[in-house]
Design a protein around this motif. Structure first.
Motif, PDB file in Angstrom:
ATOM      1  N   PHE A 713       0.849  -1.182   0.000  1.00 24.79           N
ATOM      2  CA  PHE A 713       0.000   0.000   0.000  1.00 24.79           C
ATOM      3  C   PHE A 713       0.895   1.246   0.000  1.00 24.79           C
ATOM      4  N   PRO A 714       0.464   2.301  -0.667  1.00 21.88           N
ATOM      5  CA  PRO A 714       1.226   3.553  -0.562  1.00 21.88           C
ATOM      6  C   PRO A 714       1.282   3.991   0.894  1.00 21.88           C
ATOM      7  N   PRO A 715       2.330   4.678   1.286  1.00 14.17           N
ATOM      8  CA  PRO A 715       2.448   5.067   2.705  1.00 14.17           C
ATOM      9  C   PRO A 715       1.358   6.037   3.123  1.00 14.17           C
ATOM     10  N   ALA A 716       1.002   5.953   4.397  1.00 15.87           N
ATOM     11  CA  ALA A 716       0.036   6.891   4.951  1.00 15.87           C
ATOM     12  C   ALA A 716       0.644   8.285   4.981  1.00 15.87           C
ATOM     13  N   ASP A 717      -0.207   9.274   4.932  1.00 12.85           N
ATOM     14  CA  ASP A 717       0.233  10.660   5.005  1.00 12.85           C
ATOM     15  C   ASP A 717       0.585  10.991   6.458  1.00 12.85           C
ATOM     16  N   PRO A 718       1.839  11.325   6.754  1.00 10.25           N
ATOM     17  CA  PRO A 718       2.228  11.606   8.151  1.00 10.25           C
ATOM     18  C   PRO A 718       1.381  12.698   8.791  1.00 10.25           C
ATOM     19  N   ASP A 719       0.973  13.671   7.988  1.00  5.74           N
ATOM     20  CA  ASP A 719       0.163  14.764   8.538  1.00  5.74           C
ATOM     21  C   ASP A 719      -1.231  14.297   8.941  1.00  5.74           C
ATOM     22  N   LEU A 720      -1.681  13.161   8.357  1.00  2.00           N
ATOM     23  CA  LEU A 720      -2.991  12.624   8.734  1.00  2.00           C
ATOM     24  C   LEU A 720      -2.883  11.551   9.805  1.00  2.00           C
ATOM     25  N   VAL A 721      -1.672  11.034  10.006  1.00  3.79           N
ATOM     26  CA  VAL A 721      -1.469  10.059  11.080  1.00  3.79           C
ATOM     27  C   VAL A 721      -1.293  10.767  12.399  1.00  3.79           C
ATOM     28  N   GLY A 722      -0.397  11.754  12.454  1.00  7.06           N
ATOM     29  CA  GLY A 722      -0.169  12.506  13.674  1.00  7.06           C
ATOM     30  C   GLY A 722       0.805  11.813  14.610  1.00  7.06           C
ATOM     31  N   GLN A 723       0.932  12.356  15.808  1.00  3.17           N
ATOM     32  CA  GLN A 723       1.864  11.854  16.821  1.00  3.17           C
ATOM     33  C   GLN A 723       1.131  11.045  17.874  1.00  3.17           C
ATOM     34  N   VAL A 724       1.872  10.129  18.508  1.00  5.01           N
ATOM     35  CA  VAL A 724       1.300   9.351  19.603  1.00  5.01           C
ATOM     36  C   VAL A 724       0.919  10.306  20.727  1.00  5.01           C
ATOM     37  N   PRO A 725      -0.339  10.245  21.181  1.00  4.77           N
ATOM     38  CA  PRO A 725      -0.766  11.190  22.222  1.00  4.77           C
ATOM     39  C   PRO A 725      -0.077  10.930  23.556  1.00  4.77           C
TER      40      PRO A 725
END
Length: 783
Positions: A713-725
């Motif tokens: 699969f193409p990689p997820a968009d980092p800006d839509l994944v975000g950081q671990v809370p």
């Protein structure tokens, strides 16, 4: 003055020559049967009635048109798998395959001429010599004899065919009746036809139009049916057998009446020898051949039942043909084209994947299983919309009164393509909401509470598509032992936490959720707004917009879900499901077909990020944990479970970048709660999506992906994944285990079949129960 030769061909005018007048009178001794001549008793008037008969004959003769233009013959249409070679089914009004004369063996031509019209190449359409000979024999009181020529028989069959094709029942009867009027009409048209067509063209027409058995029309169909070979390869014995049938297709059918058919065959062989078409040695060898030893009978399959395990896909194709304007302006036009047009319909069906689907779904939930569950599976190719397989566990039976545990309802398709009204989705709907969450600028790692949720329906944002919702309370909780406290959207997705998705929906505009669901490919098949109804052709406005929609209260079908998830698999390109690749007419002309309809409806970064989230469903704490991480070959997969309130319906829809498959297992009537029940002798506490649907999906996909390239699969968009809370402080209001990151497990493995027994229950519960509705209600569970 010399007398005119009574056998000399003459142009027919208002003054009928003596020879033709005699022919008209002698025609009284003849009648005809379907496909061949049957001699009749002597009915010629012998006294004062003669003059009246002659006058009537002359009048009828003058009224008949002076020409006959044979139209196209009704010919069988055939449906094939995508390879264009594997035949699925045949459809016909008359079971016929038209072939040119050079594709018919000389043995067959000679056999027909010998038994039906030995002077075929010597007369001009009617045969005065044959009529005279028949009259003499009939007057003598012996066995009666007919004298219709092959040309006259061809004319008769053309008139019957044209009347039948136009739906003229009386015309069929008129063309078949044993009257002088009919014989005179045939005679005139036969004479005219001989001036329009060559002898070989007439013989070719006759061989293709004549009836050679019950539901067997034309020599090629007869040859394939009785001997499993083409007409060009017929031997003397085989040709004589077929030629003998036309006199009476029922009486001389070699399968139904072998004794009479054998006698008739030998008569034809004898005539072939008398006329010099075969040698004495060939005659004797043919006589010695037993009829049963020469036959290799093939079944006369007709309709989708002959497609066996692919019958429901076949039925889907037929309904697509009947609904598509490409195949005719009206439904009647399309039906005529299908049943008479000699079409070759090549479909999208992949025969290997279809076989795997049939075997897997029937093994997973046998039709006769005491659980009485129904199940269906459908695969769609991402990027094209091609339906590659479609099967279900209940056998196909289109009769008015199907056998027990048989049906004509296609559970994979919508009402217009198979009669099903679909099934509630449960959490199989959640990825659509997740797509809108990401579209709105939010992230997978956004922190969110998994604790019980309660809100008034009226507090949800639903404008401008609705004015507002009722003021009822909607209460959602997770089953005891499942995740609670703070978590994130990613965890809420792969653990299918209802409370997380309820909160997400409360932050969004439900009108936007419906719009995104439509863009991805969600297609509702029922609606409960404002009252329950079945949807034939879904529109975006048919999506029910109310608080519990996120928990999958609305119904859809496996083919729609497979196509929708294929949008995620293809980077945001939605393709309308298609079943037909190519259609050609008998002459090779290609017809327009419902075309590929693909559009970029979802942003690639959103589609790829949703796919990333759904790959986690196969992890040790995901709802599909029982699948052991995915497919056996380890290729990347993504998917989602789903179960409705009361476990009426369960789903698993999953995909690789090149194949999307949806499995539904449940109760087709939607009125039986599946708790503590047995499937194949194994006890299930509830019908969760991870229990039967997901393992069925894996068993099928392990076979279906063989030979397909392994793609990531193409990689997820980092800006839509975000950081671990950041984990919450212990004194926050949302207490419970700290649930964050991919490895969150809470108190147990929640999901469809979590170790604590938590799962899909309550996934679609709302004010109106299983049917959905605008009211509030409670939702408990993890799917």
């Amino acid at each position: 003055m010399a007398m005119a030769n009574p056998r000399e061909p003459r142009r027919i005018t208002r003054t009928i020559p003596a020879a033709q007048l005699i022919g008209l009178l002698l025609a009284f001794v003849l009648t005809a049967g379907a496909g061949g001549v049957i001699a009749a008793g002597l009915v010629i008037p012998l006294a004062s009635g003669v003059d009246t008969a002659v006058d009537t004959g002359v009048e009828v003769f003058e009224e008949v048109p002076a020409e006959l233009v044979p139209g196209p013959l009704s010919e069988q249409s055939q449906i094939y798998a995508s390879d264009g070679k594997t035949k699925l089914a045949t459809f016909y009004a008359q079971n016929r395959i038209v072939v040119p004369l050079d594709k018919v063996s000389d043995n067959m031509k000679n056999a027909v001429i010998s038994i039906e019209d030995e002077r075929f190449y010597n007369h001009g359409g009617v045969d005065p010599e044959g009529i005279s000979r028949a009259a003499v024999k009939n007057f003598g009181g012996g066995a009666t004899e007919g004298a219709s020529t092959l040309t006259q028989q061809y004319v008769k069959n053309v008139l019957i065919e044209e009347a039948d094709r136009s739906g003229d029942t009386f015309g069929v009867l008129e063309a078949s009746e044993g009257s002088l009027t009919r014989k005179l009409r045939e005679a005139k048209l036969a004479i005219a036809l001989e001036k329009q067509m060559s002898k070989d063209e007439i013989l070719e027409g006759y061989l293709n139009i004549a009836q050679f058995g019950r539901s067997v029309y034309g020599v090629e169909t007869a040859s394939r049916h009785y001997f499993n070979k083409s007409a060009k390869d017929l031997s003397v014995v085989e040709a004589a057998t077929i030629a003998g049938i036309t006199k009476s297709p029922n009486a001389f059918d070699p399968v139904e009446n072998p004794k009479d058919a054998s006698v008739r065959r030998d008569l034809v062989i004898g005539k072939m020898w008398q006329l010099g078409y075969i040698t004495t040695e060939e005659r004797d060898e043919a006589f010695e051949t037993k009829l049963k030893d020469s036959l290799d009978v093939q079944p006369l399959d007709v309709g989708c039942e002959s497609a066996k395990g692919a019958a429901f896909f076949c039925d889907y194709v037929i309904k697509e043909v009947m609904a598509s304007p490409e195949f005719g302006k009206t439904r009647a036009d399309r039906q005529d084209l299908l049943y008479r047009g000699g079409l070759k319909i090549v479909t999208t069906l992949d025969k290997k994947k279809q076989r795997a689907a049939e075997e897997t779904i029937t093994a997973s939930v046998p039709a006769d299983d005491p659980s009485q569950l129904e199940a269906a599976i459908t695969s769609v190719e991402p990027g094209t919309g091609k339906i590659l397989s479609m099967a279900q566990n209940i056998p196909y039976d289109p009769s008015a009164e199907p056998e027990p545990r048989h049906t004509s309802v296609n559970y994979s398709a919508d009402f217009s393509h198979g009669g099903s009204s679909g099934f509630q989705l449960g959490s199989n709907f959640k990825p659509f909401l997740l797509a809108e969450w990401l579209r709105s600028g939010r992230q997978l790692r956004d922190p969110i509470s998994a604790n019980p949720f309660s809100a008034l329906s009226s507090s949800f944002k639903v404008q401008p598509c609705k004015q507002g919702l009722a003021n009822d309370a909607w209460n959602v909780g997770n089953v005891e032992g499942s995740t609670s406290g703070m978590t994130d959207v990613l965890t809420g997705t792969y653990q299918s936490l209802n409370t997380v998705y309820a909160r997400m929906s409360h932050e969004l505009n439900l009108c936007d959720v419906a719009s995104t669901a439509w863009d991805v490919g969600f297609r509702p098949t029922t609606s409960s707004d404002p009252e329950y109804r079945t949807i034939d052709v879904p529109k975006k406005s048919d999506i029910d917009v109310f608080a519990p929609m996120v928990l999958g209260t609305q119904s859809t079908t496996p083919v729609y879900q497979a196509a929708a998830y294929a949008t995620f698999a293809s980077g945001g390109t939605y393709c309308k499901p298609i079943a037909i690749l190519e259609v050609r007419k008998r002459d090779g002309e290609k017809l327009e077909v419902p075309g590929k309809d693909c559009k970029q409806t979802l942003e690639p970064e959103v589609a790829n990020t949703v796919a990333y989230a759904m790959t986690k469903v196969f992890g040790s704490t995901g709802t599909a944990w029982k699948l052991g991480g995915g497919l056996s070959d380890g290729r990347p997969v993504a998917g989602k479970t789903g179960t409705t309130n009361g476990a009426y319906q369960s789903w698993f829809t999953g995909y690789t970048p090149n194949l999307s498959t949806s499995v539904w297992v449940g109760e087709s009537n939607g009125d039986f709660e599946h708790f503590d029940f047995y499937v194949k002798g194994e006890l299930y506490k509830a019908l969760y999506g991870g229990e039967i649907a997901a393992p069925t999906w894996k068993a099928y996909m392990d076979q279906a992906v063989v030979g397909l390239p392994v793609k990531n699969f193409p990689p997820a968009d980092p800006d839509l994944v975000g950081q671990v809370p950041t984990p919450p402080k212990p004194d926050t209001d949302d207490t419970g285990d700290s649930d964050s990151g991919d490895s969150d497990s809470g108190d147990s493995d929640s999901g469809d079949s979590g170790n604590s027994g938590s799962g899909d229950s309550g996934g679609s519960e709302n004010g109106n129960g299983n049917g959905g509705g605008n009211g509030g209600g409670n939702g408990n569970g993890n799917d």
